[in-house]
Design an enzyme around this catalytic site. Structure first.
Site, PDB file in Angstrom:
ATOM      1  CG  ASN A 208     104.793   9.169  33.874  1.00 56.43           C
ATOM      2  OD1 ASN A 208     104.314   7.934  33.471  1.00 56.43           O
ATOM      3  ND2 ASN A 208     104.614  10.209  32.793  1.00 56.43           N
ATOM      4  CG  ASP A 277     101.215  17.594  33.231  1.00 60.19           C
ATOM      5  OD1 ASP A 277     100.777  17.345  32.356  1.00 60.19           O
ATOM      6  OD2 ASP A 277     101.286  17.048  34.281  1.00 60.19           O
ATOM      7  CG  PHE A 321      92.723   7.392  30.800  1.00 60.99           C
ATOM      8  CD1 PHE A 321      92.956   6.204  31.735  1.00 60.99           C
ATOM      9  CD2 PHE A 321      92.054   7.008  29.577  1.00 60.99           C
ATOM     10  CE1 PHE A 321      92.062   4.936  31.676  1.00 60.99           C
ATOM     11  CE2 PHE A 321      91.328   5.859  29.455  1.00 60.99           C
ATOM     12  CZ  PHE A 321      91.495   4.761  30.306  1.00 60.99           C
TER      13      PHE A 321
END
Length: 396
Positions: A208, A277, A321
């Site tokens: 990411n 994830d 977060f």
């Protein structure tokens, strides 16, 4: 950290005086009021006009010149200073300060100073290592002055070794740390930062856009607040801070293993990393060749690190977060409850000014008791300071 602080920068006559110009500029940009004093030798390298323009203050060079006849300049300037920084500090100025010689503006001022003094030596490596210089450095330490370790590298004289003045950015960090409240002395803080990397094959992966800037800022500020900091991080786009226990990882599973290993002894755990994830269910041992038509990659869930910590925490304060692009409050509150954390920091990463890779951030802090606090747009380092100050109230 240095906003509205009064800093006296003393520049002595070494080639590294040019770095003092950049240091002045960076401190002023950070909100400090910088006044510059120069030796006559320093003026051979950089002119007064440069420092006057950068600091927007008069430059002090002559102990007998009074800018304001109602005040004695070399006394007034140190009485009103929060910190004195000598950079670069030559062997000559170090010797004078060590032996109480007061024959110019800088030495006379420092001899009368009651505020903290930082000395950053910069000179030829042989001059630095001479027993007289080393003895004088030890004498200054005995006075309570903070001595900055010189850098190692190519010197202007042609020698290679110690004696380089640290870069202005590093000096600013050291100066900022002087004004940091030591809220975390004796405390252990674990921070995760950056993205994780999930391999498809030896040359391809899923990841990411996280840069790790927020996590690194938290690590730097926690360190300066006196904490023993462990930083478990994926690939970062910023440098790993000095003075922290850095644990580099790649995959989410590696991050989980390292976080779990360090978790029991921590007082505060901040999960600011952007952990994948999902990961490929199967990883190709060799580069997967291009095929005609579609390629399907089956994914499986990774371990939910934050949830696992929420289930295991005892005395630890746990902070998560949440990087959101829509319905920020709804998603953040749900995540806070689902993961059993004490605090959840949420920001809108769809806004490029405060999202991934940006230098600023704007967040909402959600608490387990149902309350929330908004932190307006500011630098990530300033935000780190405010967040850590807030978290400290919960640490036993």
């Amino acid at each position: 950290m240095v906003k509205d602080r009064q800093i006296l920068l003393c520049v002595s006559g070494g080639i590294a005086a040019y770095k003092a110009c950049a240091l002045t500029s960076k401190l002023v940009q950070a909100g400090a009021n910088v006044r510059v004093a120069m030796t006559k030798s320093a003026e051979q390298f950089v002119g007064q006009a440069t420092f006057q323009a950068l600091s927007r203050n008069p430059v002090y060079t002559d102990v007998f010149e009074e800018h304001d006849p109602t005040k004695i300049a070399h006394i007034d300037v140190v009485d009103s200073s929060d910190l004195i920084v000598v950079a670069p500090a030559t062997a000559n100025i170090i010797a004078k300060l060590a032996n109480g010689i007061a024959d110019d503006f800088i030495t006379t001022s420092i001899l009368a100073a009651k505020c903290p003094v930082i000395v950053s030596p910069a000179m030829n490596v042989n001059m630095l290592e001479h027993p007289a210089t080393q003895r004088n450095i030890e004498t200054l330490k005995s006075y309570g002055y903070q001595l900055i370790e010189p850098g190692v590298g190519n010197l202007a004289c042609g020698w290679i070794g110690g004696g380089r003045l640290p870069e202005p950015e590093d000096l600013v960090r050291i100066i900022e740390s002087q004004f940091m409240p030591k809220l975390y002395l004796g405390k252990r803080v674990l921070i995760t930062a950056g993205p994780t990397v999930e391999r498809i094959d030896p040359v391809r992966y899923l990841s990411n856009d996280s840069s790790g800037k927020m996590g690194v800022a938290l690590a730097e500020v926690a360190r300066d607040m006196g904490a023993n900091v462990t930083l478990v991080h994926g690939p970062l786009q910023v440098s790993v801070p000095d003075g922290v226990n850095a644990v580099p990882v790649m995959s989410s599973e590696e991050m989980f293993e390292q976080v779990l290993a360090h978790f029991p002894e921590q007082d505060l755990v901040i999960k600011s990393a952007a952990v994948a994830d999902y990961r490929p269910k199967s990883v190709y041992a060799e580069k997967h060749k291009k095929i005609h038509g579609q390629l399907t990659i089956e994914l499986e869930e990774t371990t939910d690190i934050l949830k696992a910590l929420g289930e295991k925490k005892t005395h630890q304060v746990l902070v998560g977060f949440a990087a959101e692009t829509e319905r920020l409050e709804e998603h953040a509150v749900a995540k806070l409850k689902r993961k059993n954390v004490d605090f959840l920091v949420a920001n809108d990463v769809s806004n490029s000014e405060i999202g991934f890779r940006s230098n600023d951030n704007e967040v909402t802090l959600f608490r387990a008791n149902g309350s929330s606090v908004e932190f307006p747009k500011q630098t990530k380092k300033q935000l780190a300071f405010e967040l850590l100050t807030y978290f400290k109230e919960e640490i036993r």
